[in-house]
Design a protein around this motif. Structure first.
Motif, PDB file in Angstrom:
ATOM      1  N   MET A 216       4.624  36.126  57.331  1.00  9.09           N
ATOM      2  CA  MET A 216       5.866  35.435  57.678  1.00  9.09           C
ATOM      3  C   MET A 216       6.756  35.371  56.435  1.00  9.09           C
ATOM      4  O   MET A 216       6.289  35.056  55.340  1.00  9.09           O
ATOM      5  CB  MET A 216       5.591  34.016  58.188  1.00  9.09           C
ATOM      6  CG  MET A 216       4.695  33.944  59.419  1.00  9.09           C
ATOM      7  SD  MET A 216       5.191  34.899  60.884  1.00  9.09           S
ATOM      8  CE  MET A 216       6.812  34.271  61.198  1.00  9.09           C
ATOM      9  N   HIS A 217       8.047  35.636  56.651  1.00  6.22           N
ATOM     10  CA  HIS A 217       9.022  35.711  55.553  1.00  6.22           C
ATOM     11  C   HIS A 217      10.161  34.751  55.898  1.00  6.22           C
ATOM     12  O   HIS A 217      11.077  35.093  56.641  1.00  6.22           O
ATOM     13  CB  HIS A 217       9.506  37.160  55.451  1.00  6.22           C
ATOM     14  CG  HIS A 217      10.525  37.429  54.394  1.00  6.22           C
ATOM     15  ND1 HIS A 217      10.211  38.050  53.196  1.00  6.22           N
ATOM     16  CD2 HIS A 217      11.865  37.195  54.335  1.00  6.22           C
ATOM     17  CE1 HIS A 217      11.313  38.187  52.465  1.00  6.22           C
ATOM     18  NE2 HIS A 217      12.335  37.683  53.136  1.00  6.22           N
ATOM     19  N   PHE A 218      10.061  33.540  55.379  1.00  7.09           N
ATOM     20  CA  PHE A 218      11.052  32.528  55.724  1.00  7.09           C
ATOM     21  C   PHE A 218      12.090  32.338  54.628  1.00  7.09           C
ATOM     22  O   PHE A 218      11.753  32.296  53.439  1.00  7.09           O
ATOM     23  CB  PHE A 218      10.358  31.182  55.983  1.00  7.09           C
ATOM     24  CG  PHE A 218       9.439  31.207  57.181  1.00  7.09           C
ATOM     25  CD1 PHE A 218       9.921  31.531  58.439  1.00  7.09           C
ATOM     26  CD2 PHE A 218       8.091  30.909  57.039  1.00  7.09           C
ATOM     27  CE1 PHE A 218       9.076  31.564  59.551  1.00  7.09           C
ATOM     28  CE2 PHE A 218       7.245  30.937  58.138  1.00  7.09           C
ATOM     29  CZ  PHE A 218       7.732  31.260  59.391  1.00  7.09           C
ATOM     30  N   HIS A 219      13.335  32.197  55.060  1.00  9.98           N
ATOM     31  CA  HIS A 219      14.401  31.734  54.161  1.00  9.98           C
ATOM     32  C   HIS A 219      14.683  30.276  54.517  1.00  9.98           C
ATOM     33  O   HIS A 219      14.510  29.863  55.678  1.00  9.98           O
ATOM     34  CB  HIS A 219      15.650  32.611  54.320  1.00  9.98           C
ATOM     35  CG  HIS A 219      15.510  33.947  53.652  1.00  9.98           C
ATOM     36  ND1 HIS A 219      16.030  34.206  52.403  1.00  9.98           N
ATOM     37  CD2 HIS A 219      14.880  35.090  54.028  1.00  9.98           C
ATOM     38  CE1 HIS A 219      15.736  35.453  52.049  1.00  9.98           C
ATOM     39  NE2 HIS A 219      15.038  36.011  53.027  1.00  9.98           N
ATOM     40  N   ASP A 220      15.110  29.502  53.515  1.00 10.02           N
ATOM     41  CA  ASP A 220      15.173  28.045  53.702  1.00 10.02           C
ATOM     42  C   ASP A 220      16.589  27.522  53.961  1.00 10.02           C
ATOM     43  O   ASP A 220      16.875  26.360  53.706  1.00 10.02           O
ATOM     44  CB  ASP A 220      14.568  27.354  52.471  1.00 10.02           C
ATOM     45  CG  ASP A 220      14.111  25.934  52.792  1.00 10.02           C
ATOM     46  OD1 ASP A 220      13.724  25.690  53.963  1.00 10.02           O
ATOM     47  OD2 ASP A 220      14.163  25.078  51.893  1.00 10.02           O
ATOM     48  N   THR A 221      17.446  28.365  54.496  1.00 12.12           N
ATOM     49  CA  THR A 221      18.861  28.031  54.679  1.00 12.12           C
ATOM     50  C   THR A 221      19.084  26.682  55.376  1.00 12.12           C
ATOM     51  O   THR A 221      19.958  25.923  54.993  1.00 12.12           O
ATOM     52  CB  THR A 221      19.546  29.152  55.500  1.00 12.12           C
ATOM     53  OG1 THR A 221      19.024  30.410  55.075  1.00 12.12           O
ATOM     54  CG2 THR A 221      21.057  29.124  55.329  1.00 12.12           C
ATOM     55  N   TYR A 222      18.293  26.421  56.404  1.00 12.08           N
ATOM     56  CA  TYR A 222      18.447  25.165  57.153  1.00 12.08           C
ATOM     57  C   TYR A 222      17.280  24.202  56.903  1.00 12.08           C
ATOM     58  O   TYR A 222      17.021  23.307  57.713  1.00 12.08           O
ATOM     59  CB  TYR A 222      18.612  25.466  58.664  1.00 12.08           C
ATOM     60  CG  TYR A 222      19.893  26.248  58.920  1.00 12.08           C
ATOM     61  CD1 TYR A 222      21.117  25.599  59.104  1.00 12.08           C
ATOM     62  CD2 TYR A 222      19.889  27.633  58.896  1.00 12.08           C
ATOM     63  CE1 TYR A 222      22.291  26.313  59.281  1.00 12.08           C
ATOM     64  CE2 TYR A 222      21.059  28.367  59.071  1.00 12.08           C
ATOM     65  CZ  TYR A 222      22.259  27.695  59.263  1.00 12.08           C
ATOM     66  OH  TYR A 222      23.415  28.415  59.425  1.00 12.08           O
ATOM     67  N   GLY A 223      16.564  24.402  55.795  1.00 11.51           N
ATOM     68  CA  GLY A 223      15.511  23.459  55.418  1.00 11.51           C
ATOM     69  C   GLY A 223      14.263  23.518  56.280  1.00 11.51           C
ATOM     70  O   GLY A 223      13.459  22.582  56.276  1.00 11.51           O
ATOM     71  N   GLN A 224      14.080  24.630  57.012  1.00 15.83           N
ATOM     72  CA  GLN A 224      12.957  24.716  57.955  1.00 15.83           C
ATOM     73  C   GLN A 224      11.778  25.547  57.437  1.00 15.83           C
ATOM     74  O   GLN A 224      10.745  25.641  58.109  1.00 15.83           O
ATOM     75  CB  GLN A 224      13.442  25.353  59.276  1.00 15.83           C
ATOM     76  CG  GLN A 224      14.588  24.632  59.930  1.00 15.83           C
ATOM     77  CD  GLN A 224      14.253  23.208  60.305  1.00 15.83           C
ATOM     78  OE1 GLN A 224      13.307  22.964  61.040  1.00 15.83           O
ATOM     79  NE2 GLN A 224      14.986  22.265  59.740  1.00 15.83           N
ATOM     80  N   ALA A 225      11.926  26.146  56.255  1.00 20.95           N
ATOM     81  CA  ALA A 225      10.938  27.157  55.844  1.00 20.95           C
ATOM     82  C   ALA A 225       9.516  26.599  55.759  1.00 20.95           C
ATOM     83  O   ALA A 225       8.561  27.228  56.228  1.00 20.95           O
ATOM     84  CB  ALA A 225      11.347  27.773  54.508  1.00 20.95           C
ATOM     85  N   LEU A 226       9.350  25.428  55.181  1.00 16.76           N
ATOM     86  CA  LEU A 226       8.000  24.890  55.009  1.00 16.76           C
ATOM     87  C   LEU A 226       7.409  24.447  56.350  1.00 16.76           C
ATOM     88  O   LEU A 226       6.224  24.681  56.625  1.00 16.76           O
ATOM     89  CB  LEU A 226       8.052  23.727  54.020  1.00 16.76           C
ATOM     90  CG  LEU A 226       6.763  23.341  53.337  1.00 16.76           C
ATOM     91  CD1 LEU A 226       6.110  24.531  52.629  1.00 16.76           C
ATOM     92  CD2 LEU A 226       7.035  22.229  52.321  1.00 16.76           C
ATOM     93  N   ALA A 227       8.231  23.833  57.186  1.00 11.89           N
ATOM     94  CA  ALA A 227       7.761  23.447  58.522  1.00 11.89           C
ATOM     95  C   ALA A 227       7.358  24.700  59.307  1.00 11.89           C
ATOM     96  O   ALA A 227       6.354  24.707  60.032  1.00 11.89           O
ATOM     97  CB  ALA A 227       8.856  22.685  59.273  1.00 11.89           C
ATOM     98  N   GLY A 258      18.096  31.203  49.717  1.00  7.83           N
ATOM     99  CA  GLY A 258      16.800  31.461  49.106  1.00  7.83           C
ATOM    100  C   GLY A 258      15.633  31.494  50.071  1.00  7.83           C
ATOM    101  O   GLY A 258      15.656  30.924  51.152  1.00  7.83           O
ATOM    102  N   ASN A 259      14.594  32.175  49.624  1.00  5.14           N
ATOM    103  CA  ASN A 259      13.335  32.205  50.364  1.00  5.14           C
ATOM    104  C   ASN A 259      12.650  30.851  50.263  1.00  5.14           C
ATOM    105  O   ASN A 259      12.950  30.051  49.381  1.00  5.14           O
ATOM    106  CB  ASN A 259      12.389  33.227  49.726  1.00  5.14           C
ATOM    107  CG  ASN A 259      12.877  34.644  49.854  1.00  5.14           C
ATOM    108  OD1 ASN A 259      13.622  35.109  49.014  1.00  5.14           O
ATOM    109  ND2 ASN A 259      12.472  35.320  50.896  1.00  5.14           N
TER     110      ASN A 259
END
Ligand code: HMG
Ligand code: MG
Length: 307
Positions: A216-227, A258-259
């Motif tokens: 999985m390759h998440f970007h954190d634009t909306y603050g959801q990456a860790l969730a 950012g990622n």
């Protein structure tokens, strides 16, 4: 250094692989062009901090991503035969030729799940990008290289809006059928949320894809990456792309920031008792050093808290 208390949930994986993308996905989107010797030191520090894979750079057209135009020069400074894989992006045969000439052992192709982004990122179409990748994968594998494949815009596209899960699965399956050993599902613009992540992973499972071949390759634009990473752990994903300090983005995707920050991921994994092999203090020191070079505040909350 303060650390989270570990409370183990035995239903989650016991160990994961963190695939570090800071030197590539991070630095490709920085306005400042980082000198080649600094990039080499950055990669060396990430390897020393225990990151098991560090994506080093891209052999794309230097006009398209000038920040990584020094790919050959950088790779010449790296320990390509060392124990830590240092993959590079290659979009086409020209990129593969350059990577092979530089002695690279691991490459990654990158496809789009949508027509618009295939055009904007690869000057191609959905079908033509796959035709472009076919000889790249075949030749790379014949040369004994390992090939990873990305799919971008898996959770939404800034021009097309919602992206159908079936379309993502179709593009992903075609990449695996070409011979890629791992498929990284990119939330390029960070719009995905937890249930969407689980639905996509399940859809790949229903199409016959082993969850062990997914990243999985998440970007954190909306603050959801860790969730979203936590949601992916719950459905058995064990490879996560992340970028030291939360550097990153994509120059051809509006609103891609950012990622998922590697330190934020490591903090969560430590709390969950999931092994990853990364030394957090060394990693934080590396991200603080890089943030000073870039003259910007680290995006990672964990780096800001621990520095
Ligand atoms: P094009 O202009 O269509 O290329 O670009 P072309 O095939 O028509 O060739 C034009 C000229 O470029 C030729 O030279 C080629 O030799 C040369 P000429 O004959 O005119 O002298 N050329 C190259 N030179 C060096 N290296 C190459 C190369 N290829 C052709 N590899 C191309 C097509 C694919 C090259 C271009 O669109 C490109 O480089 N795109 C890359 C864009 C990019 O790097 N985007 C960021 C990475 S993707 C991402 O970040 C998402 C990800 O993180 C996951 C996620 O978040 O979802 C992975
Ligand atoms: Mg990316």
């Amino acid at each position: 250094m303060i650390r989270p208390t570990t409370v183990r949930d035995e239903s989650l994986p016991g160990a994961v692989t963190i695939y570090e993308v800071g030197p590539r996905d991070g630095l490709q989107n920085e306005k400042a062009v980082v000198p080649v010797e600094v990039k080499a030191e950055f990669i060396g520090r990430l390897v020393a901090a225990g990151l098991p894979v560090v994506e080093a750079t891209s052999f794309v057209h230097p006009r398209w991503v000038p920040q990584l135009a020094d790919a050959a020069e950088l790779v010449a400074r790296l320990p390509l035969d060392g124990p830590t894989p240092l993959p590079v992006l290659v979009p086409n045969e020209r990129g593969l030729d350059r990577a092979l000439a530089a002695g690279v052992r691991h490459v990654a192709i990158f496809a789009s799940a949508t027509e618009t982004f295939a055009r904007k990122n690869l000057n191609s179409t959905l079908d033509d990008q796959l035709a472009m990748f076919e000889p790249v994968v075949a030749r790379a594998r014949a040369a004994g290289l390992d090939v990873r494949a990305y799919v971008s815009m898996c959770f939404g596209d800034p021009w097309e809006g919602a992206v159908a899960t079936e379309q993502v699965v179709s593009v992903g399956r075609r990449l695996l059928d070409l011979g890629a050993s791992q498929l990284s599902l990119g939330d390029t613009i960070g719009v995905g949320t937890a249930e969407h992540v689980q639905a996509l992973v399940r859809a790949f499972g229903e199409a016959g894809t082993d969850v062990g071949s997914l990243a999985m390759h998440f970007h954190d634009t909306y603050g959801q990456a860790l969730a979203n990473a936590y949601a992916a752990l719950q459905v058995g994903v064990t490879t996560f792309d992340a970028s030291a300090g939360g550097l990153g983005g994509c120059p051809y995707a509006e609103s891609a920031t950012g990622n998922l920050a590697t330190e934020d991921l490591v903090w969560m994994l430590d709390g969950l008792g999931i092994e990853h092999g990364v030394d957090l203090p060394s990693l934080v020191a590396t991200s603080v050093w890089m943030a000073e070079i870039l003259a910007k505040e680290p995006a990672s909350a964990v780096v800001r808290a621990l520095r």
